[in-house]
Scaffold this motif. Structure first.
Motif, short mmCIF file in Angstrom:
data_model
loop_
_atom_site.label_atom_id
_atom_site.label_comp_id
_atom_site.label_asym_id
_atom_site.label_seq_id
_atom_site.Cartn_x
_atom_site.Cartn_y
_atom_site.Cartn_z
N PRO A 250 -12.13 6.95 1.58
CA PRO A 250 -12.09 5.49 1.34
C PRO A 250 -12.53 5.16 -0.08
O PRO A 250 -13.53 5.69 -0.57
CB PRO A 250 -13.08 4.94 2.38
N GLY A 251 -11.74 4.32 -0.75
CA GLY A 251 -12.06 3.91 -2.11
C GLY A 251 -11.42 4.76 -3.19
O GLY A 251 -11.50 4.43 -4.37
N ASP A 252 -10.76 5.87 -2.83
CA ASP A 252 -10.10 6.73 -3.82
C ASP A 252 -8.93 6.01 -4.49
O ASP A 252 -8.37 5.05 -3.95
CB ASP A 252 -9.60 8.02 -3.18
N TYR A 253 -8.57 6.52 -5.68
CA TYR A 253 -7.35 6.06 -6.35
C TYR A 253 -6.38 7.25 -6.36
O TYR A 253 -6.65 8.27 -6.98
CB TYR A 253 -7.65 5.62 -7.78
N CYS A 254 -5.27 7.12 -5.66
CA CYS A 254 -4.30 8.21 -5.52
C CYS A 254 -3.02 7.89 -6.28
O CYS A 254 -2.56 6.74 -6.26
CB CYS A 254 -3.96 8.45 -4.06
N ILE A 255 -2.46 8.89 -6.94
CA ILE A 255 -1.17 8.74 -7.60
C ILE A 255 -0.20 9.72 -6.97
O ILE A 255 -0.45 10.93 -6.93
CB ILE A 255 -1.27 9.02 -9.12
N ASP A 256 0.90 9.20 -6.45
CA ASP A 256 1.96 10.02 -5.84
C ASP A 256 3.20 9.90 -6.70
O ASP A 256 3.76 8.81 -6.85
CB ASP A 256 2.23 9.53 -4.41
N VAL A 257 3.63 11.02 -7.32
CA VAL A 257 4.82 10.99 -8.16
C VAL A 257 6.02 11.48 -7.36
O VAL A 257 5.87 12.21 -6.38
CB VAL A 257 4.63 11.84 -9.44
N CYS A 258 7.22 11.07 -7.80
CA CYS A 258 8.45 11.34 -7.02
C CYS A 258 8.23 10.86 -5.59
O CYS A 258 8.47 11.58 -4.62
CB CYS A 258 8.81 12.81 -7.05
N ALA A 259 7.75 9.63 -5.45
CA ALA A 259 7.21 9.16 -4.18
C ALA A 259 8.25 8.62 -3.20
O ALA A 259 7.96 8.54 -2.01
CB ALA A 259 6.16 8.08 -4.45
N ALA A 260 9.43 8.21 -3.68
CA ALA A 260 10.40 7.58 -2.78
C ALA A 260 10.79 8.52 -1.64
O ALA A 260 10.90 9.72 -1.85
CB ALA A 260 11.64 7.16 -3.58
N PRO A 261 10.98 7.95 -0.44
CA PRO A 261 10.92 6.53 -0.07
C PRO A 261 9.52 6.03 0.29
O PRO A 261 9.38 4.92 0.78
CB PRO A 261 11.85 6.47 1.14
N GLY A 262 8.51 6.87 0.08
CA GLY A 262 7.14 6.37 0.21
C GLY A 262 6.35 6.84 1.41
O GLY A 262 5.25 6.33 1.66
N GLY A 263 6.86 7.81 2.16
CA GLY A 263 6.18 8.25 3.37
C GLY A 263 4.78 8.77 3.13
O GLY A 263 3.81 8.32 3.76
#
Length: 311
Positions: A250-263
């Motif tokens: 909880p409270g983390d900042y996450c970056i997801d690249v090539c993320a589509a469609p977002g699952g």
């Protein structure tokens, strides 16, 4: 034909032209057709899906088979004629329930409907010769056998050895079950199973993945009220496990690249229980639009879609 007189083979041909000539993503083209023609019967929708997806998956092999019986090189054929032959070749080799005569006759009719009456004899000749020999034609190499570009086959073989490479190539054509992730922001697993059963869909739990379900016996998932209400997200088991292994706090900042469609991005968002932030990145507005659609459908708040690369 349905009461609305939709020719499913003609529709499949139009999809193949959209995919191969206009370079549309196959899943986008097929989804658009299924949404437009929701009155098609379950059998017609299944036939359209299998014929379209199967032809695209087997393009290299189908072109090789066609080339064995055509004096005109595949790359010189009219796109309409080539795709009629491709979808027909797929039916001859991989759809045993469709009689060979029906495949050939329907292909000839399609050529005429598309304004190529002068090539009906050519289409008929190629397909009838292919029908007599399709299961006896040896395929020259792994690239053609598994319809995979030669450079990929070489790379996999060099890096993993031929035995592993072949298993990887074969896995592309294995039938996969539809997996979904329960949206715990909106429902529980037990409540979702009950709701799906009411909609005529059989759901069963996925061993080792507490948030996942396998779905069976459905027609068109996007038409179900439970899907439109955002009670679950279609997501591969491997994708669910990736988010679970990441185990964001909880409270983390996450970056997801090539993320589509977002699952995975939505899963990370849910695991942080509405805190922190997930930045779901992809390269085009179209792809970030897919992410945004899923964000809105599922009701997630601690996530944003960003059109950006990995830098």
């Amino acid at each position: 034909m349905t009461e609305n007189q939709v020719n499913v083979r003609l529709l499949a041909l139009e999809l193949l032209l959209e995919i191969t000539s206009q370079k549309e993503y196959s899943h986008v083209a097929l989804r658009g057709a299924l949404e437009k023609y929701q009155y098609l019967s379950k059998q017609e929708r299944a036939f359209l899906t299998r014929l379209t997806e199967g032809t695209v998956e087997r393009l290299l092999e189908l072109d090789y088979l066609i080339g064995r019986f055509s004096k005109v090189p595949v790359h010189k054929m009219k796109p309409v004629i080539l795709n009629i032959l491709r979808m027909s070749a797929y039916q001859l080799k991989y759809m045993d329930r469709v009689p060979d005569a029906a495949v050939c006759n329907e292909a000839v009719k399609l050529a005429g409907k598309k304004g190529f009456g002068n090539l009906k004899g050519f289409v008929n000749g190629v397909l009838r010769n292919l029908a007599r020999n399709v299961h006896a034609i040896p395929l020259p190499d792994l690239s053609v056998r598994y319809s995979t570009p030669a450079w990929i086959v070489r790379q996999w073989t060099e890096e993993y050895g031929e035995d592993v490479a072949v298993r990887m190539l074969e896995s592309q054509f294995e039938e996969r079950q539809t997996a979904v992730r329960v949206n715990f922001l909106k429902t529980t697993k037990e409540e979702l199973i009950r709701r799906l059963e009411e909609e005529g869909v059989h759901a069963r739990e996925i061993e080792g993945v507490p948030c996942g379900l396998f779905l069976e016996n459905y027609d068109y998932l996007r038409a179900l009220p439970s899907f439109r209400e955002g009670l679950y997200q279609v997501q591969d088991v491997s994708s669910m496990k990736a988010a679970l292994l990441a185990a964001p706090k909880p409270g983390d900042y996450c970056i997801d690249v090539c993320a589509a469609p977002g699952g995975k991005s939505l899963h990370l968002s849910e695991l942080m229980k509405g805190t922190g932030m997930v930045e779901a990145r992809d390269l085009t507005e179209y792809k970030t639009g897919l992410i945004q659609d899923n964000i809105e459908r599922t009701g997630a708040r601690n996530i944003k879609a960003v059109c950006m690369d990995a830098t």
